[in-house]
Design an enzyme around this catalytic site. Structure first.
Site, PDB file in Angstrom:
ATOM      1  N   VAL A  97      76.673  45.372 -55.568  1.00 12.69           N
ATOM      2  CA  VAL A  97      76.249  46.769 -54.784  1.00 12.69           C
ATOM      3  C   VAL A  97      77.465  46.820 -53.812  1.00 12.69           C
ATOM      4  CG1 VAL A  97      74.855  47.773 -53.275  1.00 12.69           C
ATOM      5  CG2 VAL A  97      73.815  46.325 -55.206  1.00 12.69           C
ATOM      6  N   HIS A 101      76.746  43.822 -47.337  1.00 10.63           N
ATOM      7  CA  HIS A 101      75.390  43.264 -47.096  1.00 10.63           C
ATOM      8  C   HIS A 101      75.781  41.771 -47.121  1.00 10.63           C
ATOM      9  CE1 HIS A 101      75.837  43.666 -51.505  1.00 10.63           C
ATOM     10  NE2 HIS A 101      75.233  42.693 -51.628  1.00 10.63           N
ATOM     11  N   HIS A 103      73.506  38.108 -47.629  1.00  8.97           N
ATOM     12  CA  HIS A 103      72.260  37.353 -48.319  1.00  8.97           C
ATOM     13  C   HIS A 103      72.064  36.446 -47.523  1.00  8.97           C
ATOM     14  CE1 HIS A 103      73.061  38.790 -52.709  1.00  8.97           C
ATOM     15  NE2 HIS A 103      74.157  39.016 -52.083  1.00  8.97           N
TER      16      HIS A 103
END
Ligand code: 5GP
Ligand code: ZN
Length: 115
Positions: A97, A101, A103
């Protein structure tokens, strides 16, 4: 906001997700395909494609994301036992994606090295 970006759409509320935490700078959602009992994604609201697109203006944002990750780890009770924060960058890094981001994986023994 990028109109064809999954995480922009989730941040805007246009695509549903299980939101664990949010503030003016980021959202934290449950990963749809969890790799650990706790697998959260810390996603800045701003559309930043990859780690390579970060600038010095984002230093405070990245620091904030790590502070929030640690706070969540404490709240969920696995801070002391241990956890992992992961950022996958570009294809060989496993990124799927293209909106930055991190995790947050916890509540199990994690192996090293990763696959
Ligand atoms: P990446 O592979 O880019 O590091 O991480 C993308 C993560 O987004 C993956 O762990 C994947 O399971 C998760 N993901 C992909 N699509 C969705 C979705 O529609 N909703 C949620 N909550 N997570 C998603
Ligand atoms: Zn985006």
């Amino acid at each position: 906001m990028s109109t064809d970006c999954l995480f922009c759409k989730i941040a805007a509320g246009d695509i549903p997700a299980t939101i664990h935490y949010e503030d003016e700078r980021l959202i934290v959602l449950e990963d749809i395909n969890p790799q650990a009992p706790v697998h959260l994604l810390l996603v800045p609201r701003e559309h930043i494609p990859t780690t390579l697109d970060l600038t010095s203006e984002d230093n405070d944002l990245v620091g904030h994301i790590f502070q929030v990750a640690g706070k969540i780890a404490r709240e969920l009770g696995f801070a002391d036992s241990g956890f992992r924060i992961v950022n996958n960058c570009n294809e060989a890094g496993g990124q799927t994606v293209w909106h930055l981001h991190f995790h947050l994986l916890g509540q199990r023994q994690l192996a090293w090295p990763p696959g």
